[in-house]
Scaffold this active site. Structure first.
Site, PDB file in Angstrom:
ATOM      1  N   GLY A  10     -16.381 -49.055  -7.685  1.00 51.38           N
ATOM      2  CA  GLY A  10     -17.342 -48.523  -8.681  1.00 51.38           C
ATOM      3  C   GLY A  10     -18.993 -48.587  -7.355  1.00 51.38           C
ATOM      4  N   GLY A  13     -22.443 -46.324  -8.272  1.00 53.97           N
ATOM      5  CA  GLY A  13     -23.042 -46.833 -10.134  1.00 53.97           C
ATOM      6  C   GLY A  13     -24.307 -47.258  -9.579  1.00 53.97           C
ATOM      7  N   LEU A  15     -25.340 -50.782  -9.953  1.00 50.80           N
ATOM      8  CA  LEU A  15     -25.704 -51.495  -9.151  1.00 50.80           C
ATOM      9  C   LEU A  15     -24.685 -51.409  -7.996  1.00 50.80           C
ATOM     10  CD1 LEU A  15     -25.697 -53.325 -11.910  1.00 50.80           C
ATOM     11  CD2 LEU A  15     -24.269 -54.728 -10.796  1.00 50.80           C
ATOM     12  N   ASP A  36     -15.390 -45.088  -4.720  1.00 49.08           N
ATOM     13  CA  ASP A  36     -15.480 -44.328  -6.271  1.00 49.08           C
ATOM     14  C   ASP A  36     -15.089 -43.422  -6.966  1.00 49.08           C
ATOM     15  OD1 ASP A  36     -18.394 -45.490  -7.936  1.00 49.08           O
ATOM     16  OD2 ASP A  36     -16.633 -43.657  -8.721  1.00 49.08           O
ATOM     17  N   ARG A  38     -16.251 -40.780  -7.746  1.00 50.02           N
ATOM     18  CA  ARG A  38     -16.731 -39.728  -7.439  1.00 50.02           C
ATOM     19  C   ARG A  38     -17.545 -40.019  -5.728  1.00 50.02           C
ATOM     20  NH1 ARG A  38     -21.424 -40.135 -11.528  1.00 50.02           N
ATOM     21  NH2 ARG A  38     -21.400 -42.617 -10.593  1.00 50.02           N
ATOM     22  N   ASP A  51      -9.464 -43.715  -6.992  1.00 50.49           N
ATOM     23  CA  ASP A  51      -9.362 -44.040  -8.974  1.00 50.49           C
ATOM     24  C   ASP A  51      -9.184 -45.606  -8.859  1.00 50.49           C
ATOM     25  OD1 ASP A  51      -8.873 -44.889 -11.078  1.00 50.49           O
ATOM     26  OD2 ASP A  51      -8.022 -42.654 -11.803  1.00 50.49           O
ATOM     27  N   TYR A 141     -16.710 -52.826 -24.943  1.00 52.05           N
ATOM     28  CA  TYR A 141     -16.684 -52.874 -23.645  1.00 52.05           C
ATOM     29  C   TYR A 141     -17.224 -54.242 -23.466  1.00 52.05           C
ATOM     30  CZ  TYR A 141     -20.200 -54.193 -19.734  1.00 52.05           C
ATOM     31  OH  TYR A 141     -20.577 -54.419 -18.918  1.00 52.05           O
ATOM     32  N   LYS A 145     -14.192 -57.431 -21.121  1.00 51.92           N
ATOM     33  CA  LYS A 145     -15.181 -57.791 -20.451  1.00 51.92           C
ATOM     34  C   LYS A 145     -14.353 -59.324 -20.269  1.00 51.92           C
ATOM     35  CE  LYS A 145     -17.427 -55.680 -17.231  1.00 51.92           C
ATOM     36  NZ  LYS A 145     -17.160 -55.401 -15.912  1.00 51.92           N
TER      37      LYS A 145
HETATM   38  N1  LIG Z   1     -25.658 -52.809 -15.313  1.00 48.22           N
HETATM   39  C1  LIG Z   1     -26.061 -53.815 -16.251  1.00 48.22           C
HETATM   40  O1  LIG Z   1     -26.834 -53.930 -16.531  1.00 48.22           O
HETATM   41  C2  LIG Z   1     -24.631 -54.188 -16.433  1.00 48.22           C
HETATM   42  C3  LIG Z   1     -24.964 -55.616 -17.163  1.00 48.22           C
HETATM   43  C4  LIG Z   1     -23.617 -56.355 -17.476  1.00 48.22           C
HETATM   44  C5  LIG Z   1     -22.246 -55.724 -16.247  1.00 48.22           C
HETATM   45  N2  LIG Z   1     -22.392 -55.160 -15.751  1.00 48.22           N
HETATM   46  C6  LIG Z   1     -20.981 -54.658 -14.696  1.00 48.22           C
HETATM   47  O2  LIG Z   1     -21.606 -54.017 -13.889  1.00 48.22           O
HETATM   48  C7  LIG Z   1     -20.680 -53.378 -13.215  1.00 48.22           C
HETATM   49  C8  LIG Z   1     -21.419 -51.990 -12.682  1.00 48.22           C
HETATM   50  O3  LIG Z   1     -22.085 -51.630 -13.322  1.00 48.22           O
HETATM   51  P1  LIG Z   1     -22.875 -50.111 -13.048  1.00 48.22           P
HETATM   52  O4  LIG Z   1     -24.491 -50.143 -13.752  1.00 48.22           O
HETATM   53  O5  LIG Z   1     -23.148 -50.210 -11.843  1.00 48.22           O
HETATM   54  O6  LIG Z   1     -21.984 -49.217 -13.794  1.00 48.22           O
HETATM   55  P2  LIG Z   1     -22.633 -47.238 -13.863  1.00 48.22           P
HETATM   56  O7  LIG Z   1     -21.373 -46.937 -14.511  1.00 48.22           O
HETATM   57  O8  LIG Z   1     -23.314 -47.293 -13.488  1.00 48.22           O
HETATM   58  O9  LIG Z   1     -21.502 -47.588 -12.153  1.00 48.22           O
HETATM   59  C9  LIG Z   1     -19.639 -47.881 -12.300  1.00 48.22           C
HETATM   60  C10 LIG Z   1     -19.415 -46.963 -12.043  1.00 48.22           C
HETATM   61  O10 LIG Z   1     -17.956 -47.145 -11.535  1.00 48.22           O
HETATM   62  C11 LIG Z   1     -16.933 -45.734 -11.023  1.00 48.22           C
HETATM   63  N3  LIG Z   1     -15.735 -46.032 -12.040  1.00 48.22           N
HETATM   64  C12 LIG Z   1     -15.687 -45.674 -13.620  1.00 48.22           C
HETATM   65  N4  LIG Z   1     -14.289 -46.016 -14.100  1.00 48.22           N
HETATM   66  C13 LIG Z   1     -13.670 -46.041 -12.024  1.00 48.22           C
HETATM   67  C14 LIG Z   1     -12.221 -45.804 -11.539  1.00 48.22           C
HETATM   68  N5  LIG Z   1     -11.216 -45.629 -12.869  1.00 48.22           N
HETATM   69  N6  LIG Z   1     -12.324 -45.972 -10.970  1.00 48.22           N
HETATM   70  C15 LIG Z   1     -12.836 -46.459  -9.881  1.00 48.22           C
HETATM   71  N7  LIG Z   1     -14.789 -45.967 -10.522  1.00 48.22           N
HETATM   72  C16 LIG Z   1     -14.493 -45.605 -11.527  1.00 48.22           C
HETATM   73  C17 LIG Z   1     -17.723 -44.709 -12.131  1.00 48.22           C
HETATM   74  O11 LIG Z   1     -17.762 -43.369 -11.148  1.00 48.22           O
HETATM   75  C18 LIG Z   1     -19.506 -45.134 -11.531  1.00 48.22           C
HETATM   76  O12 LIG Z   1     -19.924 -44.792  -9.529  1.00 48.22           O
HETATM   77  C19 LIG Z   1     -20.034 -52.849 -13.966  1.00 48.22           C
HETATM   78  O13 LIG Z   1     -18.215 -54.016 -14.793  1.00 48.22           O
HETATM   79  C20 LIG Z   1     -20.375 -53.551 -15.247  1.00 48.22           C
HETATM   80  O14 LIG Z   1     -19.735 -53.439 -16.346  1.00 48.22           O
HETATM   81  C21 LIG Z   1     -23.296 -54.181 -15.859  1.00 48.22           C
END
Ligand SMILES: NC(=O)c1ccc[n+]([C@@H]2O[C@H](COP(=O)([O-])OP(=O)(O)OC[C@H]3O[C@@H](n4cnc5c(N)ncnc54)[C@H](O)[C@@H]3O)[C@@H](O)[C@H]2O)c1
Length: 318
Positions: A10, A13, A15, A36, A38, A51, A141, A145
């Site tokens: 990921g 994304g 983070l 990722d 993508r 994936d 979700y 978690k």
């Molecule tokens: N952003 C927040 O505020 C927040 C808060 C709490 C927890 N989190 C956790 O932090 C992590 C990152 O969050 P984020 O905000 O960057 O999420 P995001 O949705 O921006 O990014 C997630 C990434 O995972 C990729 N992805 C999805 N399915 C996939 C798969 N099957 N294989 C490979 N890649 C895949 C997507 O393409 C995307 O780039 C997540 O686990 C999320 O639950 C985020």
């Protein structure tokens, strides 16, 4: 040269794109393998399409790069997850099991799994929510978690896997756009403010939620992963706090810079999700075990968001 080889799922994304850069800065460009679903545009460094539901492909990358650490960020987030609950459960748990199983098989040194304040539900005390509060999450979700955290602890207890985790609050950063969470408004609102556009907020004006600035988030993650193994007493997931605020308070803070900024409120289903979550978090275990201290309060976040987004938009229009 670092002995570490770090695989991130990921990476593209909100983070992941920032954490990947921070890890490259710390360990060197060739120590980090970004992955990722993508392609990451303009990414400089080692990138592989992956994936993370595909266990064979994950293991092939672990073998190819002799991976020593995994940061498993790939997931479907809270608001997006509600559109297809069973698929969200499948993706979030399947990817985690693939990472945990491969980590045991290949003797990975350390694994990071991000959890979330979404693990809490309406039975938890909302204010200063304790580490060991009751978990009755209301979103798929949050359920994924809460289950994920417990599986991490299971792999630690059963196999000795050094897996570490944080319950992130809503993350606010200028570097990337959020991917479908309930706290996304707190990023989007700054983009509108800087572009001098009005903002329609999908939460109520008084919806108080725990948030954290991106810099604090990345620092917390790396500090947890660098902490001595003996100091880690929580093997489910650490409560982590930055700062708590309401949309109304963000608007007041932004108006110090943009006095004419206009906001209307049109709560949608995300208000319902937010109502089930804590308003503030007790993170004393993180503070005591590995000396966690957030640096950014709301006004510091606002100042930095505005400075950085102004630069970003000026660059785009040049
Ligand atoms: N952003 C927040 O505020 C927040 C808060 C709490 C927890 N989190 C956790 O932090 C992590 C990152 O969050 P984020 O905000 O960057 O999420 P995001 O949705 O921006 O990014 C997630 C990434 O995972 C990729 N992805 C999805 N399915 C996939 C798969 N099957 N294989 C490979 N890649 C895949 C997507 O393409 C995307 O780039 C997540 O686990 C999320 O639950 C985020």
């Amino acid at each position: 040269m670092s002995k570490e080889k770090i695989l991130i799922t990921g990476s593209g994304g909100q983070l992941g794109s920032v954490l990947t850069e921070a890890l490259k800065d710390k360990f060197g460009k060739n120590a980090v393998i970004a992955t990722d679903l993508r392609q990451m545009e303009n990414y400089e460094g080692i990138f592989e399409l992956l994936d993370a539901t595909d266990a064979v492909a994950l293991e092939a990358l672990i073998e190819k790069y002799k991976i020593t650490q995994i940061y498993h960020l790939a997931a479907i987030l809270s608001a997006k997850g509600e559109q297809n609950p069973l698929q969200t459960w499948d993706i979030n748990l399947k990817t985690l099991f693939n990472v945990l199983e491969a980590s045991v098989k290949y003797k990975i040194d350390k694994v990071f799994f991000p959890s979330s304040i979404a693990v809490y539900g309406d039975m938890a005390t909302k204010s200063n929510t304790a580490q060991d509060e009751f978990l009755n999450p209301s979103t798929v979700y949050g359920i994924s978690k809460a289950a994920g955290e417990n599986w991490c602890q299971y792999y630690f207890l059963k196999y000795g896997l050094d897996v570490r985790s944080l319950r992130y609050p809503g993350v606010i950063g200028y570097q990337s756009l959020p991917g479908g969470g309930t706290t996304d408004y707190a990023v989007e609102i700054y983009h509108n403010a800087v572009k001098e556009e009005a903002f329609e907020c999908y939460l109520k004006a008084d919806a108080m939620l725990p948030m954290i600035f991106m810099d604090d988030t990345i620092r917390a993650t790396i500090e947890l992963m660098e902490a001595p193994k003996e100091s880690i007493t929580i093997r489910t997931s650490y409560n982590l706090a930055g700062v708590s605020f309401t949309p109304e308070e963000v608007v007041t803070s932004i108006k110090e810079h943009y006095p004419n900024f206009e906001v209307t409120y049109k709560p949608d289903f995300r208000q319902g999700i937010a109502e089930g979550w804590p308003s503030s978090i007790d993170d004393s275990f993180a503070r005591n075990d590995w000396n966690w201290q957030p640096k950014y309060d709301l006004d510091a976040i606002t100042a930095e968001m505005i400075t950085q987004l102004k630069k970003k938009y000026n660059l785009i229009t040049q």
